[in-house]
Structures are given as structure tokens and as C-alpha cells.
Scaffold this motif. Sequence first.
Motif, mmCIF file in Angstrom:
data_model
loop_
_atom_site.group_PDB
_atom_site.id
_atom_site.type_symbol
_atom_site.label_atom_id
_atom_site.label_comp_id
_atom_site.label_asym_id
_atom_site.label_seq_id
_atom_site.Cartn_x
_atom_site.Cartn_y
_atom_site.Cartn_z
ATOM 1 N N ILE A 1 0.828 -1.208 0.000
ATOM 2 C CA ILE A 1 0.000 0.000 0.000
ATOM 3 C C ILE A 1 0.861 1.255 0.000
ATOM 4 C CG2 ILE A 1 -1.554 1.375 1.474
ATOM 5 C CD1 ILE A 1 -2.832 -1.354 2.305
ATOM 6 N N MET A 2 1.925 1.220 0.806
ATOM 7 C CA MET A 2 2.646 2.470 1.069
ATOM 8 C C MET A 2 3.821 2.725 0.129
ATOM 9 S SD MET A 2 2.506 2.295 5.229
ATOM 10 C CE MET A 2 3.190 3.934 5.480
ATOM 11 N N ASP A 3 4.505 1.698 -0.282
ATOM 12 C CA ASP A 3 5.791 1.915 -0.940
ATOM 13 C C ASP A 3 5.657 2.784 -2.189
ATOM 14 O OD1 ASP A 3 8.566 1.625 -1.176
ATOM 15 O OD2 ASP A 3 8.327 -0.024 -2.608
ATOM 16 N N GLY A 4 4.646 2.537 -3.002
ATOM 17 C CA GLY A 4 4.497 3.311 -4.241
ATOM 18 C C GLY A 4 3.475 4.425 -4.145
ATOM 19 N N SER A 5 3.072 4.749 -2.923
ATOM 20 C CA SER A 5 1.908 5.643 -2.775
ATOM 21 C C SER A 5 2.189 7.075 -3.221
ATOM 22 C CB SER A 5 1.402 5.619 -1.330
ATOM 23 O OG SER A 5 2.445 5.952 -0.440
ATOM 24 N N TRP A 6 3.430 7.532 -3.109
ATOM 25 C CA TRP A 6 3.737 8.893 -3.587
ATOM 26 C C TRP A 6 3.559 8.968 -5.098
ATOM 27 C CZ3 TRP A 6 9.018 9.846 -5.758
ATOM 28 C CH2 TRP A 6 9.107 11.123 -6.327
ATOM 29 N N ARG A 7 4.057 7.954 -5.817
ATOM 30 C CA ARG A 7 3.908 7.995 -7.273
ATOM 31 C C ARG A 7 2.441 7.834 -7.683
ATOM 32 N NH1 ARG A 7 8.469 8.086 -10.288
ATOM 33 N NH2 ARG A 7 10.402 7.849 -9.112
ATOM 34 N N THR A 8 1.723 7.053 -6.912
ATOM 35 C CA THR A 8 0.282 6.963 -7.173
ATOM 36 C C THR A 8 -0.380 8.325 -7.010
ATOM 37 O OG1 THR A 8 0.131 4.642 -6.546
ATOM 38 C CG2 THR A 8 -1.872 5.962 -6.299
ATOM 39 N N TYR A 9 -0.043 8.986 -5.924
ATOM 40 C CA TYR A 9 -0.613 10.324 -5.687
ATOM 41 C C TYR A 9 -0.241 11.262 -6.827
ATOM 42 C CZ TYR A 9 -2.103 14.548 -3.339
ATOM 43 O OH TYR A 9 -2.750 15.716 -3.032
ATOM 44 N N GLU A 10 1.008 11.207 -7.231
ATOM 45 C CA GLU A 10 1.466 12.049 -8.343
ATOM 46 C C GLU A 10 0.648 11.757 -9.607
ATOM 47 O OE1 GLU A 10 5.406 11.176 -9.735
ATOM 48 O OE2 GLU A 10 5.673 13.176 -10.607
ATOM 49 N N ARG A 11 0.339 10.492 -9.845
ATOM 50 C CA ARG A 11 -0.377 10.131 -11.081
ATOM 51 C C ARG A 11 -1.764 10.750 -11.139
ATOM 52 N NH1 ARG A 11 1.981 4.929 -9.937
ATOM 53 N NH2 ARG A 11 3.823 4.766 -11.253
ATOM 54 N N TYR A 12 -2.469 10.735 -10.011
ATOM 55 C CA TYR A 12 -3.857 11.218 -10.114
ATOM 56 C C TYR A 12 -3.998 12.711 -9.850
ATOM 57 C CZ TYR A 12 -4.463 9.976 -5.019
ATOM 58 O OH TYR A 12 -4.365 9.837 -3.650
ATOM 59 N N THR A 13 -2.902 13.406 -9.556
ATOM 60 C CA THR A 13 -3.008 14.858 -9.322
ATOM 61 C C THR A 13 -2.425 15.628 -10.524
ATOM 62 O OG1 THR A 13 -1.031 14.760 -7.933
ATOM 63 C CG2 THR A 13 -3.153 14.602 -6.825
ATOM 64 N N ALA A 14 -1.812 16.785 -10.290
ATOM 65 C CA ALA A 14 -1.329 17.606 -11.415
ATOM 66 C C ALA A 14 -0.258 16.858 -12.214
ATOM 67 C CB ALA A 14 -0.785 18.933 -10.896
ATOM 68 N N PRO A 15 -0.349 16.882 -13.542
ATOM 69 C CA PRO A 15 0.538 16.038 -14.343
ATOM 70 C C PRO A 15 1.922 16.638 -14.615
ATOM 71 C CG PRO A 15 -1.058 17.126 -15.764
ATOM 72 C CD PRO A 15 -1.382 17.547 -14.344
ATOM 73 N N LEU A 16 2.898 15.794 -14.783
ATOM 74 C CA LEU A 16 4.203 16.113 -15.375
ATOM 75 C C LEU A 16 4.877 17.324 -14.747
ATOM 76 C CD1 LEU A 16 3.069 15.362 -19.031
ATOM 77 C CD2 LEU A 16 4.743 14.028 -17.720
#
Lengths: 672, 672
Positions: free
Chosen positions: A488-503
Motif C-alpha cells: 500500500i505504502m511503498d508506491g503511494s507517492w507515485r500513485t498520488y502524483e499520477r492522479y493529481t497535477a501532471p508532469l
Amino acid sequence: MSTPHPAGPELDGVHPAWLPQEAFRAIGSRRTLVRGDGVLADTVRAEVAYACALHGGVLLTDPEKPHDLALTVGGAPHAGEEGFVLARADGVTSVTAGGPAGLLYGLFEVVRRGEAAFGADLPAGTHRPALPRRMLDHWDNVDVHPVMGQVERGYAGGSIFWRDGEPRADLSRVRTYGRLLAACGINAVAVNNVNVHATEERLLTDRLGEVAAIAAELRPYGVRVHLSVSFASPVTLGGLGTADPLDDGVRAWWARTTERVYATVPDFGGYVVKADSEGRPGPFAYGRDHADGANVLADALAPFGGVVHWRAFVYDHRQDWRDRSTDRARAAHDHFAPLDGRFRDNAIVQVKYGPIDFQPREPVSPVIAAVPRTRLAVELQVTQEYTGQQKHVCYLAPMWREVLGFRLWGPEGRSVADVATGGGLVAVSNVGDDPYWTGHPLAQANLYAFGRLAWAPELDPAAVLDEWIGLTFPSAAGGPLRRALHDIMDGSWRTYERYTAPLGVGFMVRPGHHYGPDVDGYEYTPWGTYHFADRDGVGVDRTRATGTGFTGQYPLPWSEVYESLDTCPDELLLFFHHVPYGHVLSDGTTVIQHIYDTHFSGAEEAAAMRATWEKAAAADITGEPGVPVGLHARVRELLDEQVRSAREWRDQVNAYFFRKSGVPDAHGRPLH
Amino acid sequence: MSTPHPAGPELDGVHPAWLPQEAFRAIGSRRTLVRGDGVLADTVRAEVAYACALHGGVLLTDPEKPHDLALTVGGAPHAGEEGFVLARADGVTSVTAGGPAGLLYGLFEVVRRGEAAFGADLPAGTHRPALPRRMLDHWDNVDVHPVMGQVERGYAGGSIFWRDGEPRADLSRVRTYGRLLAACGINAVAVNNVNVHATEERLLTDRLGEVAAIAAELRPYGVRVHLSVSFASPVTLGGLGTADPLDDGVRAWWARTTERVYATVPDFGGYVVKADSEGRPGPFAYGRDHADGANVLADALAPFGGVVHWRAFVYDHRQDWRDRSTDRARAAHDHFAPLDGRFRDNAIVQVKYGPIDFQPREPVSPVIAAVPRTRLAVELQVTQEYTGQQKHVCYLAPMWREVLGFRLWGPEGRSVADVATGGGLVAVSNVGDDPYWTGHPLAQANLYAFGRLAWAPELDPAAVLDEWIGLTFPSAAGGPLRRALHDIMDGSWRTYERYTAPLGVGFMVRPGHHYGPDVDGYEYTPWGTYHFADRDGVGVDRTRATGTGFTGQYPLPWSEVYESLDTCPDELLLFFHHVPYGHVLSDGTTVIQHIYDTHFSGAEEAAAMRATWEKAAAADITGEPGVPVGLHARVRELLDEQVRSAREWRDQVNAYFFRKSGVPDAHGRPLH
């Protein structure tokens, strides 16, 4: 010998975080010898005694008696005041500390290792912190601020220091907090908000006793107290006609006031100042620069060994959105690079890791490479202002690791962590009076990881995560819960990045509270945070060739890497360039399709997190070791909100860009 | 004979609005006979006595003495309780009233006419109000609400009734307020916010004395007091287990409670209820409809002659923005049209003039034509929530005139004002404890005009404006200041419309406070207020053919007029249709060019207002009669803000649509 009882472990209704009783089983079931004097050694003795009381071991004082663990101050001067040598030989584990603080950190290193510290022989290894000051800035207010509340950008309830204008009568929770901080390596706390309002100003003078009381609770765990002060204090508190830093009366006022602070709190750490920033007073009002401003405070602190943390977060927050030549990203470098060499030795310029403001993805601030003759601290944000506000799981250590490891002058050059050895690593705290300390129980991991990375920036964030899981959920050792938490936690920052402001383009949050999507929320405001999306493309042109020239603030190779569309990393593309929606990224997808893809996948990943957590709950029911029911329910409820919010982000960002670009999703998924 | 001194004229530091001493010169310098009994006739006597004291006239009681003006109750039964016959013959002006209230309104009619009332002979003319109840709803809170403050959507300081949770000790300002209301024809006030919070609920029971105190101040001016109540009161105040309107215990509770209200305030007007609306409790919770809900209150009020105003503002405020089939505009009609005929005679369904929410331009609500067997009141908004928040000059009477004169069934049919004769005209008040009553001094005109139009909906708004100017600025009679005020105010609503949301599409305001532009501010929210702009076009398809079917809620001819792109009025185009930017309006310009043109011209007009005001100031300096320095400065400061804000609207709206459409301005003006 005084043996104060550790205040924390059994605080009613407060989660033990990474120091549950079980974490002390390995030490507490053995015979341990502690040698050293002073308050920190006493703390170590008390911790061992308490562990032994729990788990049946023995605390020894006679070095001749047989023992399993020896904790000794002295004999390792090369380790420094906070360092220690850890070894195991002949059936004895030994911590030989360079000073009393090293003894404390050595104790918690043994706690962290648990049974492994008492297994195979271990050659002597020296442990010492990479960064001298590992500090949390609390944005706590004394009074409840009408807009910002008791804790500005706080997502974990009230302040552990103040409540409704008064200091808390019972500060035992502060003691427990100090214990948690020591166990992850943090050694300094600024107790109040950098936006210093009228009541809070007085912590420097007639309310100084409240600071002393907090210091008394944190001192046994090696945590020094700092104070945010207002640059206008000579006027507002001292009654002078000016706060001009070159005025003799002002210099004398700061000297006199600081002397009184040290008379009350002898180990006081120093001041934190936000000046000429978002409406706070500062030296500009007197035609002085920020070196003048910082130095008057530094001079007042110098006789006592104190430091001033002077924030570089200076920019024009009343920018005209029509004017594309002004670039907020440039501001800190524009203001501070020319001042390099002009700051006192005990003035630390504190720089946010990115050039804007704690976004989930920013390039490293160019200021960090631009002031080699200045002591510099890097500021992170553990409180999740822009990263889910402790409603979303967003384990930030992978981002921090990237920042700290970023090589400012290319592959052979020094890293951000190297540069920060002058000043240290600072972060805005995510702690409040919430029973789990951090609102979201899993947000504890960010606090823990911050301390660990400040001590050892080269650590692998995934390993730190597993450390935290192991300590916090000891009964889940090796089981499915542990794997679930990691997943749940290890990739959660990149997950958050994906669904918020792009690039890397940033913001797109609701103005004011900064939670949830609002793509144009800041687009036409004075705050300097724009994406410039139109029907053809999106992004901020910060190149030298055609844009704001911000890329030129970086040294080589980054000035060239960021300048060129061919070499600019995809994840920062829209931070540095305005590109058409059809621009092709390194993986072959277009920018517009990338926006759709990442937002669909980010929301799916959030849903998968929840599913994983539900399965972890099932483990509990089927007899596997699980998590307490209350904690499970809190996390489940928050994951529901995260899934809802991630879908909202997905649909709003995708709808916005679909309506602007007119490009349908290549996979035919619904766009609104 | 008791002659209470009118409380108002000389309140320290409070602007006299449209009743300065000078306004009473014509009456006050003459010999006046007053005949009649009771509190209202006493008020009239006191007003005349006060005017005579100011200007040297005489108040007579002996009908045999020679007089210039006779004010008499009785002798004109056809005029009704509030009406009067005005005539002048043989050197005597006479007001013959149908009842005591008619005497009061007759007095103020003579005040309004000034010297003209004592000039040429005047054939007897009957004056009586077109609408029986002419009412202001105060959205005042007792406690300061954490978000909405002392007055919800209040832009004129605090409440004249309450302050910080307590009733104001000195209510003399309320008396003065009643005097101003009587002078423009208003006869009812609901004293508290329709969003009834916990403290405010208790005005119905243990804090009823506060309502009685307000009623005592307003009674001498013929203004009756109403109270906003919570539908959940039987539970929250009464301790019952339900508020089900069909429950006998609930019916008995309302009856008992209402009986106590009338025992305390015998001329109490009735209740105002916002139910099942934006989170307020209502009958839906019990599976009942709004007729059930309204009738239980109506039954409790009936024995005492009271009425319940039941608001039709019922819609789903948690709508999914992705779902284009749900249309907030439909909601009130969907809920209330089927209930026609089911409401008690003393239940008044109170309908906002438009189907959404007090926008600067909306079509008339189809509910007004849909409930012929129901007493109906129309609700306007004098407080400028969406029309510049009393920072912008926006004289609203022209809009209200259009609404009131709108013929619901085509040219030969009845108008909105005709239908509202059943219930009356209601408006949210714009008054607070500001020295000018309304924040912006020129916003007083909206309050005055509301009363005048409620009395006589056929009045010309420009003439009402001149009335107000003449009364409020008597020294400026005929001079450049008077022309300047007229020029600034008369077209100000259309100016405001030009620089804000285009062509009836609405909103585009900052969420929450609703001030200033944010084109997408509500686009992705649950509030049901969308514009659906994409790169090709903009607007809401509410047709039967391809849209939400809202046009079908209108009777002929409007259902067809609005349905067709060929006949839909331009100013409502985007309310009813989604069109491409290239769609050509009746004047030959495209929609996109219209957006640019109106926003440039609207901002220019705002700047011209300021220039006109500056010249009016010059008139003052050059010896012409001017306005008080403080008032001039206040208006100038607000015009600065209006000019700034209008430019911001212009640039944000134009930039938004330029970025979406890609179409340049035909005249080459800058777009950002």
C-alpha cells in the motif's frame, strides 16, 4: 542516580507509534550494562529499566557482572557527540558512544535491530548522523487562528503544546513525542508557526516560560527547542520605532532579548524567521537585504551558540497573472544567490526543496547549488499540505530520497544531502493531538522516515518503510499484513502524483485549503502558480531561449538538461516547458494521452490500496496477527476518502484537458 | 394623545438615507391637521410634529382651523387598510386613508412629493399597494457563524438586531429602520437567517423576548415581524422523537408553541422555512412532501391570522457534475408543481425569481406559472450576493422591473406581479450596522426601490431612482451631482452583467464567498451550476429536443421561445442552449466576439462611472451643492475596487475563452 520514568509508553488513548512495548522485547529480556553520566545517560538507564520491567531482563551498573549488552559513553571520540560504535563479539553487544546523545541513539539502534542485535558477531561499525541538525518546524499557533486554526496546515487535530490560547497543563505527551523523535534521530524542534501572530510573538518575551516548559520535556531525549520569531519584534514587543537591522537600538534589543531567552532556556537552539514572505515583516521595509536581516539575529544568538534559520521562501505573492515574464520559481535564487558570503557563520539559510512550494513533484531548488559560502538547510514538508493532507496514503520518503540524492553539479558532484551538512534538514511537522499522532495512522511513517533520512540520507526508503512497519506492527512480522502495508505504502507517492497535477506542473488544487482538484484554481490569481493550459498545449516555459530563464539558475549540466525538450525528464516536462498536447514523451505516448493514462491508473491504484487493506483485515479475522480494530477502521475510512478523491481528481483533470484539447482517450474510456 | 418622538432622524453617526431633515421641509413648513386613533396615527402625528419643529409649521387637531394639509383615517374604505386617497383642492392637500396604515403611507407619499404636493390642484387618486405583503428577509444570525459571520451574505457590517450572540441593548436603530421601511412601503420583516442554527432556533421559544423587543420597535411604523424557524424544532427544541408533520404530537407541539408566540407578540406575522434545502431539515426525512410540511405550520398559525412562507428553493446540492441529465433549474418545479392545490390558504410558497439562485440574469422561474391554486410570493435578493456584494454599484430595480412585468403566458397573460398578489414580494435585506446602512451608500437605492416596486410594480425604475436621489441628496436638486448619480446608477446592472458571466450562463464566481471571477469555480462541483465550456462551445442545453427538458416546464409561448435557437433571447442564450463559439447573435456578432466585446465595454463603463463620480466631486469643490465628504470618499474608494474588479473579470473571462476557443479578438485587443 536519578532514573526518571519514561513518560510515554502508556499514555492513555495514545497510539505508541514506532515504540510499542513489544519493540523493547529483545533489550528488555537481557542483562544490560549502562555507563555514563548526565540527563541523557539517565534517560537511557530509565529506558532499559523500563524495558526490563516489561520483559524480565536486568539493568546492571557493575561492569564486572556478566551482561549481554553494554552501553557506554566515552571511548569513541571519532564518532562525535551524537555518534556511536556498534559491535558484537564474545556474546556481548556493545554501544560505545562519542557522547551522551550517542548513547541515546545507540540504544534506539539496538531497539530497531531487535533480536538481530544479539545474534551473529558484528564487526565494529561507526554510526553518526550525516546532518548536524535534524529538525521539525511546528506550525502550531497559541491562539486558534480564525482561518488557519490551532495548527496551520495541520491535519492531526490540535497542538500538543497549546490549546485555545493557553499552554497545555499536561505536557506528558510532549515528553512522549521527544522519545519518538529520539528513536528516529531528530534533535531539534521549532515549537511555533513561522507565521508569527500577535499572541505568538510574545513567546519570545513574557510567554517565554511556555517555551521553557516544552524544552524541559524534550531535553531528556536530546531535542533542543527553537522559536519562530517576528522580524518586527523590536517594534511590536520592544516598542522601538523601527526594526531596521542596522539600527543600534534594534541590535541592542535583540541582544538583550536573546540574553534573557538563554537565561531561561540555557540549551535554547535559536530562531526561525519567515521575513518579507506572504505578508510577514522583513528587512525590505528598511531598504536592507536578507543578509542584514539574518545577521542581526545571528549576532544576538552567537554568544550563546544559537543559530538563526532564515527562510529563503521570499517571493511576490501579489503577482499579475497576465505577466508571463515574472516567475515565482526564480524568486528565492534572485534574492539569495547575490548574498552568498554575507551571512554570519551561525545564520542558516533554510531553502524549500523545490523552487515553488512543497508540490508532489518539483525540480530541486537552484538555490541549493548557488550559495556555497553559506550554511544551508533544506526544508521538506512532512505535513501533507499538498500531498493528501493525511487523508491520503502518501509515503514521502521516496521523494525525499530523490531530493537528498540529487547531484547538483551532475553525476560526479555533491548531492543535496552533502550541501545540507552545513545547516541540516528541516521539515514541517505532521503531528497533532490526534490519538495516532498524525491523523492518518500510516502517516506516522513519514515522520519516522524523515528522521531516518536526516540521519542517513543514503538509506533505501523501502527499507526504512519496512523498519517502520516492523517496529509499529511487531505482531505482523513477516505475515500478510506486513506485505500489505508495504504494498500500500511503498508506491503511494507515485500513485498520488499520477492522479493529481501532471508532469510536474503543480498546483491544480482548491485555493485556500489546498485539498482536492481545481485545475484553474490558481490560474488567474496573484500567487504565481500557473499551468497556462490552452486549447493547444500546457506548461510553463522556463527556458532561457523563449521563457522566463529559470533554467539558467542551475549549474551545468542541469541548466542544459532542463533547457532542452530532448533531455528534460518527463516528470518535470511541464514545469520547464510549454508543449503541445501531441508532444511525445520518452515512452512514446503523447502528453494528452499520458494525462489520461496516469489519471486512470492512479485512481485504479488508489482503489487497489483499499482492496489490499480489506484483505489485510481478513487476515485479522482468520487468526493471523492483525492490527487493532480501531486503527483498521480509521485507515479503511480514510482509504474510502482517498478512493473517492482520486476518482474526483481523475475525472476533473481528464475532463478539463479533454474539453480544452478535444482529443479523445485512445482507449475509449469515459471523459466528461 | 401620546406622541412618541420618532427615534430615527438624529441617530449619531448614522446616515439618514432617504429621510434627511430636508425631505420634510414641505410638510414641516405648513399647517397640518391629523385625524385618527391608534399607534400608527400617533406615529403620523409625531412625524408631523417633528417636521414642524424643524421647519416652522404647525400640527393641528382642531378641524375647524385653517390648514394646508389634512391627514385623516376613514372615509376611503375602497382604498383598503393600507391605501389612501390623495387630492388637492381649494388650497388644501388631503390624504384620506382606508385605515391607520394608509395614513402612514399617505404621509410618506406627501413627503416624497415635497413642494409638488402643495402646488396645482390634484384630482382625487386612490393609492394602494399592488402586493399585500412587502417583506424583507434578514439573514441575520444571533451568534457569529464561523463561516457566514453575523449576517449571512451580509455586506454592510453586523446585524442591527444581534451582536456576538446577544440582542443589542439599544434598539433605537431598529426603530429608525422601520421608519425608512415605512417610507418606501415595506410592511414585514423576517428577523433571522433562513439557515436556522442552534442558538437561533431558540428565538421561537426561550429567546422569544428578543423577537418581541424587535417587534415593539417596528410596530409604530406598521412593520410586522416574522421568524425563520427550523423544521426540526419539535425534535431539537421540543424533545420529541420526530418532526413528522403528520404526527399528532408534532402538530400539537407546533400549535402550542405558536400559541405562546402570539401571547408574546400579538401581531406576529408568521414563519419562514427553508426545508430540505442545502442541508436543512425537512419533511423528506419522514417520507412526507412539502405540502405536508408547510401545512402543519400553517395550521398552527391559522387561528391567529399568521402565514408560513415556505421556500421553494429545494434542489440536490450534491449533484454529480458528470451527470448532464440532472438539472438544478428543474428542481423547484419538479418538487412543487405537483403539489398545487394541496397547500393551506395561509401557506405561501416563496419562489426565487429565477430557477437557479439570484444570478444577475436568469429567466423567470417556471414555478411562478405552475401553481395557480397556491398563494405564491416571489423572492428577490436586495443583498448583492451575486451582484457585486455592495462593493460594486449595481442598481437592481431595472432587473426587478423586468421580472415583475414578465408575462407568464405571453403578451396577453398575467405578469409575475399579478401572480404574486396572492403572497407578495420578498427580498433578502442588504442592511447592517454600517453607518450608511448598506455598506455602499448607493446600495440604499436598491432597498428603497424594492419597497417602491413591491407597492407599485409598474413604476419606471429610472423614475424611482430619481425619487431616491431627490430624497437622499436634496441639496443636489437638478444639479450636476443629480445627473451624475443618475448616469452612474441607471445602467449599472447591465454594466455588471456585461463584465461578469456572459449571456445568462451564470456563476463563474469564486466558490464560497461568491465575489470576483472564477470561470471554472463551480464547474466540477456538486452544486449544479455549470457552463460546460469546451474548445468548441459553451452553454447548458436545457431544451426538450436534446437537453434536460427544462424548457418544457414553461407554458406557451415561452416553452417554444426558449426551446428554439431562433427565438431564444440573446441574453438568455447560454442558459438554454449549448452553442459553438461561432454562433451568430441577433446583432450579427458571434458568441465569442460578444464575450470579448461586452467584457471590454463593461470594464470601460465601470471606469467611466468612476470618472463621472470624480467630476461630481469637482462640482462640490466649485461651489455647487455636493455630497458629504465622507460619503464621497466611501463611494470613490468602492469605485476604485469596482474598476479593479471589473478589469479582473474582463481579463479572466476573456483569457479563459480565448485559451479555450483560440479565436482572437476581432479588434486586436489584448487577450492573455
